[in-house]
Design an enzyme around this catalytic site. Structure first.
Site, short mmCIF file in Angstrom:
data_model
loop_
_atom_site.label_atom_id
_atom_site.label_comp_id
_atom_site.label_asym_id
_atom_site.label_seq_id
_atom_site.Cartn_x
_atom_site.Cartn_y
_atom_site.Cartn_z
N GLY A 96 0.79 -1.23 0.00
CA GLY A 96 0.00 0.00 0.00
C GLY A 96 0.82 1.27 0.00
CD GLN A 97 6.80 2.79 0.85
OE1 GLN A 97 7.17 1.61 0.75
NE2 GLN A 97 7.57 3.74 1.33
CB VAL A 99 5.32 8.84 -0.72
CG1 VAL A 99 6.59 9.67 -0.64
CG2 VAL A 99 4.19 9.64 -1.36
CG HIS A 103 5.17 7.80 4.82
ND1 HIS A 103 5.77 7.35 3.67
CD2 HIS A 103 3.84 7.58 4.65
CE1 HIS A 103 4.86 6.88 2.84
NE2 HIS A 103 3.68 7.00 3.42
CG HIS A 105 -0.20 7.27 7.12
ND1 HIS A 105 -0.70 8.13 6.16
CD2 HIS A 105 0.58 6.39 6.45
CE1 HIS A 105 -0.24 7.77 4.97
NE2 HIS A 105 0.54 6.71 5.12
P1 AMP Z 1 1.44 5.94 1.54
O1 AMP Z 1 2.73 5.95 0.75
O2 AMP Z 1 0.36 5.11 0.91
O3 AMP Z 1 1.65 5.54 2.98
O4 AMP Z 1 0.84 7.38 1.57
C1 AMP Z 1 1.49 8.54 1.13
C2 AMP Z 1 0.77 9.71 1.73
O5 AMP Z 1 1.45 10.90 1.36
C3 AMP Z 1 -0.68 9.87 1.27
O6 AMP Z 1 -1.54 9.89 2.41
C4 AMP Z 1 -0.69 11.23 0.54
O7 AMP Z 1 -1.88 11.94 0.71
C5 AMP Z 1 0.50 11.92 1.17
N1 AMP Z 1 1.14 12.94 0.36
C6 AMP Z 1 1.49 12.88 -0.94
N2 AMP Z 1 2.11 14.00 -1.32
C7 AMP Z 1 2.19 14.81 -0.22
C8 AMP Z 1 2.72 16.09 0.03
N3 AMP Z 1 3.33 16.81 -0.93
N4 AMP Z 1 2.61 16.60 1.28
C9 AMP Z 1 2.00 15.90 2.26
N5 AMP Z 1 1.48 14.65 2.08
C10 AMP Z 1 1.57 14.13 0.86
#
Ligand code: AMP
Length: 141
Positions: A96-97, A99, A103, A105
């Site tokens: 589910g990643q 980015v 990180h 949440h």
């Molecule tokens: P995940 O990789 O699935 O754990 O989630 C990546 C998270 O990064 C998602 O909740 C996005 O909404 C968030 N996201 C993406 N770009 C940005 C940004 N520029 N600033 C803050 N959050 C972001």
């Protein structure tokens, strides 16, 4: 597993190339609001070290990241008067990643209110600025 890509969005935020609604920073971690929050107060905590997933981070850095996550989560529960709390962490596309900089949440929860689906709602910048200020103040107090 793929290697770390220094051009991911969170690496750009850490280098100051992209702006973020900062909540907290120390020598090893950075925290900011998610721009597409799944719940009010949706906050992200990242290590400054260039690591892709949970599997890559040095154990001491992970321990610090989790301590900071707990501190921010406590502040978030207070600021958002939350009834509960969801902590999420995803690894690799199969996990589910989206980015590819590690990180965590932090999602303050209210009774009976479901999480919005991921990436379906972009919060107003002024709202995020106000929330980040409140969280930063709660962390200092
Ligand atoms: P995940 O990789 O699935 O754990 O989630 C990546 C998270 O990064 C998602 O909740 C996005 O909404 C968030 N996201 C993406 N770009 C940005 C940004 N520029 N600033 C803050 N959050 C972001």
């Amino acid at each position: 597993m793929p290697s770390y890509d220094p051009n991911n969005i969170f690496a750009k935020i850490l280098r100051g190339e992209l702006s973020a609604h900062k909540v907290y920073e120390d020598d090893k971690t950075f925290s900011f609001l998610d721009i597409m929050p799944r719940t009010p107060g949706h906050t992200l905590v990242i290590p400054k070290a260039p690591v892709r997933t949970f599997l890559d981070i040095a154990p001491d850095d992970l321990a610090h990241l989790i301590k900071v996550t707990q501190r921010i989560a406590r502040a978030a529960v207070k600021v958002f008067a939350a009834d509960g709390l969801t902590i999420q962490q995803f690894n690799e596309p199969a996990g589910g990643q989206v980015v590819f900089h590690l990180h965590v949440h932090i999602l303050p929860r209210q009774t009976g209110v479901p999480l919005k689906p991921p990436a379906t709602f972009k919060e107003d910048s002024a709202v995020l600025s106000d929330q980040a200020l409140k969280l930063a103040a709660a962390l200092k107090g």
